[in-house]
Scaffold this motif. Structure first.
Motif, mmCIF file in Angstrom:
data_model
loop_
_atom_site.group_PDB
_atom_site.id
_atom_site.type_symbol
_atom_site.label_atom_id
_atom_site.label_comp_id
_atom_site.label_asym_id
_atom_site.label_seq_id
_atom_site.Cartn_x
_atom_site.Cartn_y
_atom_site.Cartn_z
ATOM 1 N N ALA A 173 0.829 -1.208 0.000
ATOM 2 C CA ALA A 173 0.000 0.000 0.000
ATOM 3 C C ALA A 173 0.862 1.255 0.000
ATOM 4 C CB ALA A 173 -0.931 -0.009 1.209
ATOM 5 N N ILE A 174 1.934 1.239 0.792
ATOM 6 C CA ILE A 174 2.845 2.386 0.835
ATOM 7 C C ILE A 174 3.500 2.596 -0.524
ATOM 8 C CG2 ILE A 174 5.033 3.216 1.790
ATOM 9 C CD1 ILE A 174 4.222 1.953 4.452
ATOM 10 N N ALA A 197 5.779 4.694 8.928
ATOM 11 C CA ALA A 197 5.025 4.551 7.681
ATOM 12 C C ALA A 197 4.917 5.891 6.964
ATOM 13 C CB ALA A 197 3.639 3.980 7.974
ATOM 14 N N ALA A 198 4.677 6.958 7.733
ATOM 15 C CA ALA A 198 4.577 8.286 7.125
ATOM 16 C C ALA A 198 5.900 8.694 6.480
ATOM 17 C CB ALA A 198 4.167 9.307 8.185
ATOM 18 N N ARG A 199 7.006 8.415 7.160
ATOM 19 C CA ARG A 199 8.320 8.755 6.596
ATOM 20 C C ARG A 199 8.611 7.923 5.344
ATOM 21 N NH1 ARG A 199 11.290 12.200 9.489
ATOM 22 N NH2 ARG A 199 10.753 12.556 11.694
ATOM 23 N N ALA A 200 8.171 6.663 5.345
ATOM 24 C CA ALA A 200 8.364 5.825 4.158
ATOM 25 C C ALA A 200 7.582 6.391 2.981
ATOM 26 C CB ALA A 200 7.928 4.395 4.457
ATOM 27 N N LEU A 201 6.368 6.846 3.221
ATOM 28 C CA LEU A 201 5.567 7.471 2.161
ATOM 29 C C LEU A 201 6.275 8.701 1.596
ATOM 30 C CD1 LEU A 201 2.064 7.147 3.840
ATOM 31 C CD2 LEU A 201 2.640 6.238 1.584
ATOM 32 N N ALA A 299 -2.424 10.554 11.052
ATOM 33 C CA ALA A 299 -2.413 9.283 11.777
ATOM 34 C C ALA A 299 -3.211 9.418 13.057
ATOM 35 C CB ALA A 299 -0.979 8.852 12.097
ATOM 36 N N THR A 300 -3.764 8.306 13.497
ATOM 37 C CA THR A 300 -4.497 8.290 14.764
ATOM 38 C C THR A 300 -4.490 6.881 15.337
ATOM 39 O OG1 THR A 300 -6.634 8.704 15.831
ATOM 40 C CG2 THR A 300 -6.700 7.887 13.584
ATOM 41 N N ASN A 301 -4.570 6.794 16.674
ATOM 42 C CA ASN A 301 -4.696 5.486 17.318
ATOM 43 C C ASN A 301 -6.155 5.126 17.570
ATOM 44 O OD1 ASN A 301 -5.397 7.145 19.439
ATOM 45 N ND2 ASN A 301 -3.537 6.778 20.615
#
Length: 461
Positions: A173-174, A197-201, A299-301
């Motif tokens: 997905a990323i 994940a955000a940094r990978a995007l 992002a959220t938990n």
């Protein structure tokens, strides 16, 4: 002719000159203010309400030394070093004009002035003001970049690790979403690696060479929300002593990561929605909107169900931020990745602390792979770091990981057990009260986030 959007202040003790300036300039600029009492100049400058100041050199009757004008110029520059001031001097007094420019004036005109020359000088001064403002924003942006780089933390978090089907699905997905400019919403429990994940995007996007800025909305006071995200103008409120470039403009051309977005109050969600729809912000204290160009990742938990509660989160904002939605699995749902993670962190922390390489016993790997890991990867990482430091041999065993549901956990007496139960209940209530926001719960409990995470790990929360 449509007046140019600009705020001009004319300072002169001669009312006839002020009237002439008003009549000439109000046709060219949207806001022209005149001031005959120079003692009020500092107050007006502190409010930060003007783009260019047109300042006379002499005020007292018969004065021609220019000392008063130079003194006022010094006051202005002391308050705002980026101020753009055009001095008005007597015809032919070139030496005095040069002295003023050495002390910070942008330009000068002589009086009686020529109308077109005065307008042209003010236009050039406005352009200088714009350049100085952009330079200040660029400096602020570079500070943000430096802070973001510092915030990346240890090399242990340099990438996402896993070969389980759940993680392979996330990686796919990323990989597909990254090259697009689509807004991405990352869901997952605390400690699952949402920032990674955000940094990978960002790293795989066309914006990779630009800024990646992270904002922890859970730790951001509601009263600072607009100032931090949208920016503010100097004088917009009591402590606004200088212009501030908000995160939405500081990340220009890059990626803005809004962590814990599920904890933003509803009335502020509407403001964020407006900005995202219009792709422009109005800094606090400003009147004109400014365009933004960022790739937004949130992002959220919170679970998808809780996020879908209209009393908690606006459906139209949710629609706007989750063009692509990626859910990170908790560690208990990807147990086959645990041995790989253990090896990675054991090697990393041994190298970090200049210790001999640590091996992991088969019994330990089996034990840790079977544990529930309520704190997810963050808890595993901290547990390995502690074990690597405290272990007296190069072989890590079960005894080096005092997990809360392990048989190796020391037996507690009745008083200790009672205190633990009280502490666990207090933590559960704080987390529930603050909607799972760890930052706010920690503040309410008088703990740091790290301390609260340790206690959550201890009690399996």
């Amino acid at each position: 002719m449509t007046p140019l959007e600009a705020r001009i202040l004319v300072v002169d003790d001669n009312e006839d000159i002020l009237q002439a300036a008003r009549l000439l300039l109000k046709r060219r600029f949207t806001a022209v203010t005149t001031l005959s009492d120079p003692t009020q100049l500092s107050t007006l400058v502190r409010r930060g309400a003007f783009d260019v100041l047109l300042l006379d050199m002499n005020f007292a009757p018969g004065a021609d030394s220019g000392d008063e004008g130079l003194a006022k110029l010094a006051e202005v520059m002391a308050i705002d070093p980026e101020a753009v001031v055009v001095m008005v001097t007597a015809h032919g007094d070139l030496e005095l004009a040069v002295e003023a420019m050495k002390k910070g004036a942008a330009d000068f005109v002589t009086k009686p002035w020529e109308n077109e020359r005065l307008v042209a000088t003010l236009m050039a001064a406005l352009n200088l003001r714009r350049v100085r403002r952009e330079a200040a924003e660029l400096r602020q942006r570079h500070k943000g970049l430096a802070a973001a780089t510092h915030d990346r933390g240890s090399g242990a978090d340099s990438g996402m690790i896993g070969t389980s089907p759940a993680m392979l699905s996330v990686f796919g997905a990323i990989r597909r979403a990254a090259p697009t400019d689509a807004n991405v919403l990352i869901l997952g429990e605390n400690g699952t690696g949402k920032e990674l994940a955000a940094r990978a995007l960002h790293r795989l996007s066309a914006r990779a060479h630009e800024a990646f800025l992270r904002v922890d909305l859970g730790a951001l006071a509601p009263q600072l929300f607009e100032s931090e995200l949208f920016g503010h103008r100097r004088g917009a409120f009591t402590d606004a002593r200088a212009d501030r470039t908000g995160y939405l403009r500081a990340a220009a051309g890059g990626t803005l990561f809004l962590d814990e977005i599920g904890n933003v109050p509803l009335h502020l969600q509407s403001k964020l929605l407006t900005v995202l729809e219009r792709r422009e912000v109005i800094p606090v204290g400003a009147e004109q909107p400014e365009p933004i160009d960022v790739r937004l990742i949130c992002a959220t938990n919170l679970s998808r169900e809780r996020l879908g509660d209209e009393d908690r989160f606006r459906p139209d904002l949710l629609y706007r931020i989750n063009t692509v939605e990626i859910t990170l699995p908790p560690l208990r749902e990807r147990r086959e990745d645990i041995p790989l993670l253990l090896q990675h962190y054991a090697a990393f922390y041994a190298q970090k602390y200049n210790l001999p390489p640590r091996r992991l016993s088969a019994a330990l790997i089996d034990r840790l792979a079977a544990w529930s890991w309520p704190g997810n990867i963050r808890a595993l990482r901290h547990a390995v770091e502690r074990a690597v430091i405290l272990c007296e041999s190069d072989l890590l065993g079960v005894e080096d990981f005092p997990l809360s549901d392990s048989a190796a956990t020391p037996q507690a007496g009745p008083d200790t057990a009672r205190l633990d139960e009280i502490e666990k209940t207090a933590i559960m209530r704080a987390l529930e009260k603050h909607g799972g926001n760890v930052s706010r719960a920690a503040t309410a409990l008088g703990l740091t986030r790290t301390s609260l995470y340790r206690r959550m790990e201890k009690y399996g929360l």
